[in-house]
Design an enzyme around this catalytic site. Structure first.
Site, PDB file in Angstrom:
ATOM      1  N   ASP A   1       5.137   7.795 -10.880  1.00 59.25           N
ATOM      2  CA  ASP A   1       6.199   7.599  -9.898  1.00 59.25           C
ATOM      3  C   ASP A   1       6.487   6.116  -9.728  1.00 59.25           C
ATOM      4  O   ASP A   1       6.486   5.600  -8.629  1.00 59.25           O
ATOM      5  CB  ASP A   1       5.780   8.232  -8.575  1.00 59.25           C
ATOM      6  CG  ASP A   1       6.975   8.493  -7.667  1.00 59.25           C
ATOM      7  OD1 ASP A   1       8.115   8.310  -8.139  1.00 59.25           O
ATOM      8  OD2 ASP A   1       6.757   8.837  -6.506  1.00 59.25           O
TER       9      ASP A   1
ATOM     10  N   LEU B   1       5.020   3.132   9.675  1.00 56.37           N
ATOM     11  CA  LEU B   1       5.574   2.314   8.591  1.00 56.37           C
ATOM     12  C   LEU B   1       6.487   3.137   7.692  1.00 56.37           C
ATOM     13  O   LEU B   1       7.370   2.612   7.043  1.00 56.37           O
ATOM     14  CB  LEU B   1       4.446   1.749   7.719  1.00 56.37           C
ATOM     15  CG  LEU B   1       3.531   0.712   8.355  1.00 56.37           C
ATOM     16  CD1 LEU B   1       2.339   0.455   7.454  1.00 56.37           C
ATOM     17  CD2 LEU B   1       4.285  -0.573   8.613  1.00 56.37           C
TER      18      LEU B   1
END
Ligand SMILES: *[C@@H]1O[C@H](CO)[C@@H](O)[C@H](O)[C@H]1NC(C)=O
Ligand SMILES: *[C@@H]1O[C@H](CO)[C@@H](O)[C@H](O)[C@H]1NC(C)=O
Ligand SMILES: *[C@@H]1O[C@H](CO)[C@@H](O)[C@H](O)[C@H]1NC(C)=O
Ligand SMILES: *[C@@H]1O[C@H](CO)[C@@H](O)[C@H](O)[C@H]1NC(C)=O
Ligand SMILES: *[C@@H]1O[C@H](CO)[C@@H](O)[C@H](O)[C@H]1NC(C)=O
Ligand SMILES: *[C@@H]1O[C@H](CO)[C@@H](O)[C@H](O)[C@H]1NC(C)=O
Ligand SMILES: *[C@@H]1O[C@H](CO)[C@@H](O)[C@H](O)[C@H]1NC(C)=O
Ligand SMILES: *[C@@H]1O[C@H](CO)[C@@H](O)[C@H](O)[C@H]1NC(C)=O
Ligand SMILES: *[C@@H]1O[C@H](CO)[C@@H](O)[C@H](O)[C@H]1NC(C)=O
Ligand SMILES: *[C@@H]1O[C@H](CO)[C@@H](O)[C@H](O)[C@H]1NC(C)=O
Ligand SMILES: *[C@@H]1O[C@H](CO)[C@@H](O)[C@H](O)[C@H]1NC(C)=O
Length: 674
Positions: free
Chosen positions: A470, A350
């Protein structure tokens, strides 16, 4: 067949809800040494320590220099704050937590000199001990802060020096925001001398009933039972004074006169106030621990077994349901994960981040449950013992807008983390990837609302404050209903040795627009820098432009939007691809919020609670000046609340989420900071 199965689950859920909602938080430390309780269980200010089997709230005799022991103050508190009230504390609808504590204390005069100055049990907003809080200030306040309601402090003092406002040099007091007690009781008449020439150990019991709003304090020689009559018995609504989340602990000071302030043992029981579902589930993990949960599972399975007269439990639906109970990340066997990912098939990849590769997997044994498996490479975690410890924090984070950690596998130094699979990939993909359908306005609004609620949870609602670090569109995943799920957080704190500083990554495209300007100076992620990142995401979602896009002669999207705001043209900022199909009121709200969060001065950015209220429409968006304020460095230290941010945030690092979009495969999605 089906209904008994459901019954079991309903029974189990009921059981869990009932047992956990009522169970208070509790600890009991019968003594103290360097390894017990585990390091980090308590927080210590400078000059405090564990020594000679006790918490030394001011320096002990191992510091032989007498002057070193003079004019000292210290605090020791339990690591996490507790939620102490909820709702309107003046109405019956509000709720105030009850708590009980008892501790052993030895207040010791050195060499038979007069003792000084005093010791206190405290409930305080933080560990930040005021400067110059030695002497009469007992580590509680100082000459300039004493009596100020912003102290949000309650203490039970055992005072050994008489000030002009004290009855004597041997009294107990109830102190609220001040060393001038609201209530004092001389102890001599009770047969108690706090610091007798020949040291004695005492037990102090403090009981607070949040329903009656009464505090009672008892004191007796160690080994004696709790007396029937309290020394102090006062009405007290702690909700009027304390921060909603406050720390429990001790404080003490010396002056020209010194004494040793030793806590020999300590127990504490705090009622857990009801919270939203996620929090309740979280408490299951915290309070009952895995063993308790395992017991419950055994009970449920036994019940099921009983219903089926001895047939083994292998109904995949039931096992699946049991396994997917919230709050139970579990260990997987390597074999199962290898099978689920078809031996880590390249075709099932992925994405790839700094620490490892993410694969899609299917657990055949569990109703073909889809998972995402993040495989860390061996070198990354070798010798990083605290890495697994770190997992325990992430394990406990539970929120409907966080990607759920399903479990882990640790084998031969290799680590695999298993997450819920997010069928709809990342927000980034939906905004900028190849899509047949553009994200509708309603979905965008719902996504932002979900992200805000996740940040509020991380910053304020979870026991240990967590900074995401983040925030960006590629870290926001979408579930099958297009609900936002904040991805990967808290993983890499133990791995940050090979960190990159903000200054180094500043020029890397794909990151710049999300990082708050002060981070380039401090190198530190804070709650405020998370809010900055959130603001960038808001504008990105509304405008359909990446934060660092140069537009209409402006260096970045924020500057462009600010100009549109100044010129009263904000709706021109909304993603053209929507073809005008958006709610103008909501759009205005989000744009102003995005700008507010992008304020160059960290202290001026809205707090997550306010952000949630603005998005829900219950609070108007803040005023935004026509011109973007200038960034100044260093900033003036913001007052009050935010000064505690640095001390108490645990700021685990974030590493890339498993679903990084194709274009972020260059590795810049993994940013590590100091
Ligand atoms: C510390 O205290 C704990 C609990 O009382 C005890 O089990 C342990 O042995 C002690 N460790 C040391 C080094 O004294
Ligand atoms: C302690 O403080 C007092 C008053 O603030 C001062 O007079 C004294 O010199 C100080 N003692 C030491 C050892 O610093
Ligand atoms: C609660 O009552 C106290 C004392 O009457 C008052 O000072 C305080 O403002 C009230 N707080 C709220 C939230 O109503
Ligand atoms: C505190 O102690 C009292 C008396 O022992 C007890 O009735 C009460 O339930 C305790 N409260 C808590 C929160 O444990
Ligand atoms: C107690 O006093 C004696 C004599 O004055 C001195 O030698 C000793 O160091 C003192 N002890 C402490 C713990 O201060
Ligand atoms: C009291 O403590 C505060 C906070 O630490 C500090 O800013 C202030 O300067 C101190 N005041 C005095 C008189 O030391
Ligand atoms: C109380 O403290 C706050 C924040 O530290 C400060 O702004 C305020 O002036 C203080 N009030 C008084 C009366 O000193
Ligand atoms: C006080 O407690 C300490 C530590 O448990 C012990 O060593 C000491 O003997 C006790 N003192 C008295 C007078 O009981
Ligand atoms: C607090 O007081 C109320 C009313 O007297 C009582 O029903 C309740 O059990 C007490 N709670 C605790 C925790 O002691
Ligand atoms: C505490 O004080 C109240 C009245 O203020 C009294 O009714 C109650 O009996 C006292 N409790 C104890 C344990 O003495
Ligand atoms: C999002 O998820 C839904 C439900 O799984 C699915 O029907 C839809 O195709 C997905 N959309 C995208 C863009 O992946």
């Amino acid at each position: 067949m089906g209904s008994p199965g459901k019954l079991v689950i309903i029974f189990l859920l009921l059981f869990l809800t009932i047992t956990t909602a009522k169970k208070p938080f509790k600890f009991d430390y019968e003594s103290f040494n360097k390894t017990y309780p585990a390091p980090d269980t308590l927080q210590f200010t400078e000059d405090t320590a564990v020594s000679q089997g006790a918490l030394q709230i001011t320096p002990d005799t191992s510091n032989s220099l007498e002057t070193y022991r003079q004019n000292k103050s210290g605090r020791v508190v339990f690591q996490t704050p507790f939620k102490l009230w909820e709702g309107n504390v003046n109405s019956t609808a509000g709720k105030i937590a009850s708590f009980n504590t008892s501790f052993g204390v030895n207040i010791y005069r050195v060499n038979n000199t007069s003792p000084g100055e005093g010791f206190a049990f405290i409930i305080a907003p933080d560990l930040n001990i005021p400067a110059q809080s030695y002497g009469q200030y007992l580590g509680l306040t100082n000459a300039s802060t004493d009596g100020n309601w912003t102290n949000h402090l309650i203490a039970i003092e055992l005072d050994t020096v008489r000030q002009e406002f004290d009855p004597d040099d041997n009294h107990m007091g109830l102190n609220i925001n001040s060393i001038k007690s609201n209530k004092v009781v001389s102890l001599a008449s009770q047969g108690i001398i706090i610091a007798p020439p020949k040291a004695l150990n005492y037990t102090v019991w403090i009981q607070y009933n949040g329903t009656q709003k009464v505090i009672k304090v008892y004191m007796a020689l160690q080994g004696k039972p709790m007396p029937k009559v309290p020394v102090l018995n006062e009405s007290l609504n702690i909700g009027w004074y304390l921060n909603q989340y406050s720390y429990f602990g001790f404080s003490a000071s010396t002056g020209n006169l010194i004494q040793l302030n030793c806590v020999l043992r300590w127990d504490l029981t705090v009622e857990i106030l009801p919270e939203d579902n996620d929090r309740t589930w979280l408490k299951i993990g915290l309070v009952t621990g895995t063993s308790g949960l395992a017991l419950l599972l055994v009970a449920a399975v036994g019940f099921y077994y009983f219903l089926h007269k001895g047939r083994p439990v292998n109904d995949p639906r039931i096992m699946g349901a049991l396994r997917s109970l919230p709050g139970t990340p579990r260990e997987f066997s390597f074999k199962d994960l290898r099978r689920a990912t078809n031996n880590f098939d390249e075709k099932l990849k992925l994405g790839q981040g700094g620490f490892g590769i993410v694969y899609k997997g299917v657990l055949a044994k569990e109703n073909n449950m889809e998972i995402a498996v993040k495989k860390f490479s061996r070198e990354n975690i070798q010798g990083k013992d605290d890495f697994l410890a770190e997992l325990t924090i992430i394990n406990r984070l539970r929120h409907k807008h966080l990607v759920r950690l399903v479990g882990w596998c640790h084998k031969n130094g290799m680590l695999l983390l298993v997450y819920d699979y997010m069928p709809n990939g990342s927000l980034d993909n939906h905004l900028f990837g190849k899509q047949d359908k553009i994200l509708s306005w309603d979905r965008r609004y719902k996504i932002i609302s979900g992200v805000a609620s996740a940040i509020n949870y991380l910053h304020n609602e979870y026991d240990q404050k967590v900074v995401h670090r983040d925030l960006k569109a590629s870290n926001i995943m979408l579930d099958s209903n297009y609900n936002a799920r904040l991805g990967d957080f808290g993983l890499a704190r133990a791995l940050e040795n090979e960190k990159t500083s903000y200054a180094d990554i500043g020029g890397i495209p794909g990151t710049l627009g999300y990082i708050a300007p002060e981070c380039f100076h401090t190198g530190k992620a804070t709650r405020e820098s998370d809010v900055y990142g959130f603001g960038a995401v808001v504008l990105e979602v509304v405008c359909g432009e990446r934060p660092w896009t140069k537009i209409a002669g402006f260096q970045c999207v924020v500057d462009w939007v600010w100009m549109l705001h100044r010129e009263n043209r904000i709706f021109e900022a909304v993603d053209e691809r929507l073809g005008g199909d958006f709610n103008t009121e909501e759009a205005e709200r989000l744009i102003l919020l995005g700008l507010a969060c992008s304020h160059p001065i960290s202290g001026e950015r809205p707090k997550p609670q306010t952000i949630v209220q603005i998005i829900s429409g219950s609070v108007p968006p803040p005023y935004i000046p026509p011109f973007k304020p200038a960034f100044v460095w260093p900033v003036m230290e913001p007052t009050g609340d935010s000064s505690m941010t640095n001390t108490h945030d645990t700021t685990p690092m974030s590493s890339s989420y498993y679903g990084v979009s194709q274009e972020s495969n260059t590795g810049y999605s993994d940013l590590y900071t100091v």
